[in-house]
Design an enzyme around this catalytic site. Structure first.
Site, PDB file in Angstrom:
ATOM      1  N   GLY A 160       0.827  -1.203   0.000  1.00  0.00           N
ATOM      2  CA  GLY A 160       0.000   0.000   0.000  1.00  0.00           C
ATOM      3  C   GLY A 160       0.861   1.253   0.000  1.00  0.00           C
ATOM      4  O   GLY A 160       2.097   1.186   0.117  1.00  0.00           O
ATOM      5  N   ASP A 161       0.195   2.397  -0.170  1.00  0.00           N
ATOM      6  CA  ASP A 161       0.873   3.700  -0.164  1.00  0.00           C
ATOM      7  C   ASP A 161       1.912   3.831  -1.272  1.00  0.00           C
ATOM      8  O   ASP A 161       2.938   4.477  -1.095  1.00  0.00           O
ATOM      9  CB  ASP A 161       1.538   3.971   1.203  1.00  0.00           C
ATOM     10  CG  ASP A 161       0.554   3.794   2.339  1.00  0.00           C
ATOM     11  OD1 ASP A 161      -0.564   4.293   2.203  1.00  0.00           O
ATOM     12  OD2 ASP A 161       0.907   3.150   3.339  1.00  0.00           O
ATOM     13  N   GLU A 162       1.671   3.213  -2.406  1.00  0.00           N
ATOM     14  CA  GLU A 162       2.632   3.280  -3.518  1.00  0.00           C
ATOM     15  C   GLU A 162       2.457   4.549  -4.348  1.00  0.00           C
ATOM     16  O   GLU A 162       3.245   4.805  -5.251  1.00  0.00           O
ATOM     17  CB  GLU A 162       2.478   2.058  -4.445  1.00  0.00           C
ATOM     18  CG  GLU A 162       2.783   0.713  -3.814  1.00  0.00           C
ATOM     19  CD  GLU A 162       1.553   0.080  -3.185  1.00  0.00           C
ATOM     20  OE1 GLU A 162       0.500   0.757  -3.118  1.00  0.00           O
ATOM     21  OE2 GLU A 162       1.636  -1.081  -2.754  1.00  0.00           O
ATOM     22  N   LYS A 201      -0.888   5.427  -5.539  1.00  0.00           N
ATOM     23  CA  LYS A 201      -1.958   5.068  -6.489  1.00  0.00           C
ATOM     24  C   LYS A 201      -2.827   6.257  -6.869  1.00  0.00           C
ATOM     25  O   LYS A 201      -3.305   6.350  -7.985  1.00  0.00           O
ATOM     26  CB  LYS A 201      -2.859   3.986  -5.872  1.00  0.00           C
ATOM     27  CG  LYS A 201      -2.163   2.659  -5.681  1.00  0.00           C
ATOM     28  CD  LYS A 201      -3.101   1.639  -5.081  1.00  0.00           C
ATOM     29  CE  LYS A 201      -3.427   1.893  -3.641  1.00  0.00           C
ATOM     30  NZ  LYS A 201      -2.336   1.607  -2.705  1.00  0.00           N
ATOM     31  N   ALA A 203      -8.047   3.476   3.420  1.00  0.00           N
ATOM     32  CA  ALA A 203      -7.152   3.884   2.337  1.00  0.00           C
ATOM     33  C   ALA A 203      -6.835   5.366   2.480  1.00  0.00           C
ATOM     34  O   ALA A 203      -7.532   6.087   3.175  1.00  0.00           O
ATOM     35  CB  ALA A 203      -7.816   3.636   0.993  1.00  0.00           C
ATOM     36  N   GLY A 204      -5.782   5.795   1.842  1.00  0.00           N
ATOM     37  CA  GLY A 204      -5.460   7.218   1.863  1.00  0.00           C
ATOM     38  C   GLY A 204      -4.774   7.587   0.576  1.00  0.00           C
ATOM     39  O   GLY A 204      -3.674   7.138   0.303  1.00  0.00           O
ATOM     40  N   HIS A 205      -5.472   8.328  -0.253  1.00  0.00           N
ATOM     41  CA  HIS A 205      -4.874   8.771  -1.510  1.00  0.00           C
ATOM     42  C   HIS A 205      -4.549  10.250  -1.393  1.00  0.00           C
ATOM     43  O   HIS A 205      -5.426  11.032  -1.045  1.00  0.00           O
ATOM     44  CB  HIS A 205      -5.880   8.664  -2.659  1.00  0.00           C
ATOM     45  CG  HIS A 205      -6.224   7.264  -3.028  1.00  0.00           C
ATOM     46  ND1 HIS A 205      -5.329   6.239  -2.983  1.00  0.00           N
ATOM     47  CD2 HIS A 205      -7.374   6.737  -3.499  1.00  0.00           C
ATOM     48  CE1 HIS A 205      -5.923   5.138  -3.399  1.00  0.00           C
ATOM     49  NE2 HIS A 205      -7.163   5.410  -3.704  1.00  0.00           N
ATOM     50  N   THR A 265      -5.951   0.331  11.095  1.00  0.00           N
ATOM     51  CA  THR A 265      -6.182   1.772  11.060  1.00  0.00           C
ATOM     52  C   THR A 265      -7.266   2.167  12.070  1.00  0.00           C
ATOM     53  O   THR A 265      -7.551   3.359  12.223  1.00  0.00           O
ATOM     54  CB  THR A 265      -6.624   2.209   9.643  1.00  0.00           C
ATOM     55  OG1 THR A 265      -7.801   1.481   9.288  1.00  0.00           O
ATOM     56  CG2 THR A 265      -5.537   1.938   8.621  1.00  0.00           C
ATOM     57  N   GLN A 313      -5.160  -0.061  -0.500  1.00  0.00           N
ATOM     58  CA  GLN A 313      -4.101  -0.879   0.129  1.00  0.00           C
ATOM     59  C   GLN A 313      -3.156  -1.454  -0.932  1.00  0.00           C
ATOM     60  O   GLN A 313      -2.837  -0.758  -1.867  1.00  0.00           O
ATOM     61  CB  GLN A 313      -4.695  -1.986   1.015  1.00  0.00           C
ATOM     62  CG  GLN A 313      -5.407  -1.464   2.252  1.00  0.00           C
ATOM     63  CD  GLN A 313      -6.801  -0.955   1.960  1.00  0.00           C
ATOM     64  OE1 GLN A 313      -7.582  -1.631   1.332  1.00  0.00           O
ATOM     65  NE2 GLN A 313      -7.109   0.235   2.416  1.00  0.00           N
ATOM     66  N   THR A 361      -4.019   8.440   6.207  1.00  0.00           N
ATOM     67  CA  THR A 361      -5.203   8.143   7.007  1.00  0.00           C
ATOM     68  C   THR A 361      -4.916   8.232   8.496  1.00  0.00           C
ATOM     69  O   THR A 361      -5.692   8.798   9.252  1.00  0.00           O
ATOM     70  CB  THR A 361      -5.735   6.741   6.637  1.00  0.00           C
ATOM     71  OG1 THR A 361      -6.113   6.768   5.268  1.00  0.00           O
ATOM     72  CG2 THR A 361      -6.939   6.359   7.474  1.00  0.00           C
ATOM     73  N   GLY A 385      -1.733   9.121   9.990  1.00  0.00           N
ATOM     74  CA  GLY A 385      -0.664  10.017  10.434  1.00  0.00           C
ATOM     75  C   GLY A 385       0.509   9.257  11.043  1.00  0.00           C
ATOM     76  O   GLY A 385       1.424   9.865  11.589  1.00  0.00           O
ATOM     77  N   ARG A 386       0.489   7.919  10.936  1.00  0.00           N
ATOM     78  CA  ARG A 386       1.609   7.149  11.507  1.00  0.00           C
ATOM     79  C   ARG A 386       2.815   7.214  10.568  1.00  0.00           C
ATOM     80  O   ARG A 386       2.659   7.213   9.349  1.00  0.00           O
ATOM     81  CB  ARG A 386       1.214   5.661  11.639  1.00  0.00           C
ATOM     82  CG  ARG A 386       0.191   5.393  12.705  1.00  0.00           C
ATOM     83  CD  ARG A 386      -0.080   3.900  12.814  1.00  0.00           C
ATOM     84  NE  ARG A 386      -0.885   3.409  11.701  1.00  0.00           N
ATOM     85  CZ  ARG A 386      -1.304   2.149  11.596  1.00  0.00           C
ATOM     86  NH1 ARG A 386      -0.973   1.261  12.490  1.00  0.00           N
ATOM     87  NH2 ARG A 386      -2.041   1.776  10.573  1.00  0.00           N
ATOM     88  N   ASP A 387       4.028   7.201  11.150  1.00  0.00           N
ATOM     89  CA  ASP A 387       5.222   7.095  10.325  1.00  0.00           C
ATOM     90  C   ASP A 387       5.210   5.741   9.636  1.00  0.00           C
ATOM     91  O   ASP A 387       4.865   4.732  10.246  1.00  0.00           O
ATOM     92  CB  ASP A 387       6.479   7.163  11.210  1.00  0.00           C
ATOM     93  CG  ASP A 387       6.917   8.603  11.443  1.00  0.00           C
ATOM     94  OD1 ASP A 387       6.362   9.509  10.790  1.00  0.00           O
ATOM     95  OD2 ASP A 387       7.805   8.794  12.285  1.00  0.00           O
TER      96      ASP A 387
HETATM   97  P1  IMP Z   1      -7.131  -2.366   8.491  1.00  0.00           P
HETATM   98  O1  IMP Z   1      -7.246  -2.304   7.012  1.00  0.00           O
HETATM   99  O2  IMP Z   1      -7.487  -1.072   9.166  1.00  0.00           O
HETATM  100  O3  IMP Z   1      -7.867  -3.538   9.082  1.00  0.00           O
HETATM  101  O4  IMP Z   1      -5.585  -2.608   8.864  1.00  0.00           O
HETATM  102  C1  IMP Z   1      -4.931  -3.829   8.540  1.00  0.00           C
HETATM  103  C2  IMP Z   1      -3.510  -3.584   8.060  1.00  0.00           C
HETATM  104  O5  IMP Z   1      -3.541  -2.946   6.794  1.00  0.00           O
HETATM  105  C3  IMP Z   1      -2.696  -2.658   8.964  1.00  0.00           C
HETATM  106  O6  IMP Z   1      -1.339  -3.068   8.931  1.00  0.00           O
HETATM  107  C4  IMP Z   1      -2.836  -1.309   8.294  1.00  0.00           C
HETATM  108  O7  IMP Z   1      -1.787  -0.423   8.626  1.00  0.00           O
HETATM  109  C5  IMP Z   1      -2.803  -1.725   6.843  1.00  0.00           C
HETATM  110  N1  IMP Z   1      -3.465  -0.783   5.947  1.00  0.00           N
HETATM  111  C6  IMP Z   1      -4.787  -0.570   5.794  1.00  0.00           C
HETATM  112  N2  IMP Z   1      -5.019   0.346   4.868  1.00  0.00           N
HETATM  113  C7  IMP Z   1      -3.837   0.726   4.375  1.00  0.00           C
HETATM  114  C8  IMP Z   1      -3.424   1.625   3.338  1.00  0.00           C
HETATM  115  O8  IMP Z   1      -4.211   2.263   2.651  1.00  0.00           O
HETATM  116  N3  IMP Z   1      -2.083   1.709   3.134  1.00  0.00           N
HETATM  117  C9  IMP Z   1      -1.194   0.994   3.826  1.00  0.00           C
HETATM  118  N4  IMP Z   1      -1.519   0.140   4.792  1.00  0.00           N
HETATM  119  C10 IMP Z   1      -2.829   0.000   5.061  1.00  0.00           C
END
Ligand code: IMP
Length: 427
Positions: free
Chosen positions: A12-14, A16, A39-41, A128, A223, A299, A301-303
């Site tokens: 994720g976070d590539e 997109k 997700a966070g775009h 998240t 993701q 989404t 704010g974590r490093d």
């Molecule tokens: P959840 O999707 O909130 O259940 O989180 C499960 C795992 O997916 C955790 O390690 C999150 O940090 C990761 N995760 C969920 N959404 C994203 C995203 O958009 N980018 C990167 N990691 C994500």
């Protein structure tokens, strides 16, 4: 060739959002097929920066119809606040379509996500905290609430009752929390119903008809491949299928209609949350990647955890998604290194392993085997064509392409919309 999938090839976070947005102008429909507001775009348009969590990034392209497919889970309060935030900035959101079969993230699912993580302690997934896992669990357990349920109060009440029957036992007896009242949840959900109603549609029919008419439909994954519930680093994954197959189940469009699957691949690797990550760096190089790449979750704010490029993972993404090509992002972040390590294989218990091991224990023990490629010092953000890149940057891209098993069709050299080198057009 009207149907394309764009998805994350790593954790994720590539980047997109940028890739989807780049195509937005020539695409008729942009469809999200899984995940939710986890997700966070980040999309940069001119001098404006937009952070989207739930809405498809096509919402920023006039003329494009954004669609939330049946495979997505929707937190109605987030949906409405994201829409009104965009409206305030002058973005027209009236074309949005939402599947009536998409599931609703209820307030009790958000509560359960948080208390479960707390309960797991050091075994936590690092979710998240947006209620994603519990909502998909309800869907599979057949006690989920769908968008269409908001329009039948009696059905909605029965369903919330059925769900809370069990969950209140868990909340009160296991987690020592207060029980959640059925009528409070029903009231809250009904409060969103009328505002969401204009968007609700039979998206399966609409998308298939659009394809019949040769319209261009883009499926936008949230993701990434390694966070896929089936094909990712389980259990450190999300609860849906970001991989290409998810685009079919999450929208009701059959696989024979999809002609191109583009993997978004960062020029290095990041991940948020817990779980194995063979090329992770704990030194100043990792710190530099985080700082230069702005690697902080949109989404949460974590490093983000940062590491070198992992070709084993890229090859795996090519395989499980049937990737036709890659969009390589954030190449500019690597400018300035003397030499750049690239993980070409793993060493597991003394053995060299070329492909991603299916066994979780093996993957936990995987140590990266690096090859070192010469770096470049020049600023590459102004490069418009492949030949504008310094020779060593060109060679880095070519090496990644060869190791990853699919051609690289575009390269991101900066965050802006126009800071992209297109090698092969996507359409
Ligand atoms: P959840 O999707 O909130 O259940 O989180 C499960 C795992 O997916 C955790 O390690 C999150 O940090 C990761 N995760 C969920 N959404 C994203 C995203 O958009 N980018 C990167 N990691 C994500």
């Amino acid at each position: 060739m009207p149907a394309l999938v764009l998805l994350g090839a790593q954790w994720g976070d590539e980047g997109k959002g940028k890739a989807t947005d780049l195509l937005g102008g020539s695409v008729d429909y942009v469809v999200r097929y899984q995940g939710g507001n986890n997700a966070g775009h980040t999309v940069v348009v001119g001098d404006q920066k937009y952070a989207l969590h739930l809405l498809p990034s096509g919402i920023l392209s006039p003329g494009c119809i954004p669609v939330i497919g049946n495979g997505v889970v929707i937190d109605p309060s987030v949906l409405l606040s994201e829409l009104s935030g965009l409206n305030e900035r002058g973005v027209d959101t009236s074309k949005l379509l939402i599947s009536g079969n998409a599931h609703i993230i209820t307030p009790y699912n958000v509560t359960l996500d948080k208390v479960t993580e707390r309960f797991l302690g050091k075994r936590k997934i690092g979710t998240t905290g947006r209620g994603i896992g519990p909502t998909y669990a309800d869907k599979i357990n057949r006690v989920g609430i769908r968008v269409q349920d908001l329009y039948d109060e009696s059905i909605l009440t029965q369903k919330v009752e059925a769900a809370l029957d069990v969950k209140n036992q868990i909340l009160t007896k296991l987690y020592n929390r207060r029980a959640i009242a059925v009528n409070q949840v029903v009231e809250e959900l009904l409060g969103y119903a009328e505002q969401i109603k204009p968007y609700v549609a039979d998206t399966v029919l609409i998308l298939n008809q659009a394809l019949d008419e040769d319209k261009v439909v883009l499926f936008e994954g949230g993701q990434g491949t390694l966070l896929d519930i089936d094909h990712g680093t389980y259990p450190f994954v999300t609860s849906s299928n970001p991989t290409a197959g998810g685009a079919c189940t999450g929208t009701g469009v059959g696989p024979t209609r999809i002609s191109r699957v583009i993997g978004i691949l960062k020029a290095y690797t990041t991940r948020v949350g817990a779980g194995p990550f063979p090329t992770e760096l704990f030194d100043e190089d990792g710190e530099a990647l985080r700082r230069i790449g702005g690697e902080r979750g949109v989404t949460t704010g974590r490093d983000r955890r940062c590491g070198w490029f992992d070709a084993v993972i890229a090859r795996y993404a090519t395989r499980v998604n049937g990737l036709t090509d890659f969009f390589l992002t954030k190449l500019d972040v690597l400018s300035g290194w003397e030499r750049i390590p690239v993980c070409v294989a793993y060493e597991i218990d003394g053995w060299r392993v070329e492909e991603l091991p299916y066994s979780q224990s093996d993957f936990h023990h995987a140590k990266p085997v690096y090859e070192y490629l010469p770096g470049w010092q020049e600023d590459i953000t102004k490069a418009k064509t492949f030949s504008d890149l310094p020779k060593n940057a060109q060679n880095y891209v070519k090496a990644l392409e060869e190791m990853s098993g699919a051609p690289i069709s575009a390269i991101g050299v900066g965050p802006g919309r126009d800071e992209t080198i297109q090698i092969n057009p996507f359409l």
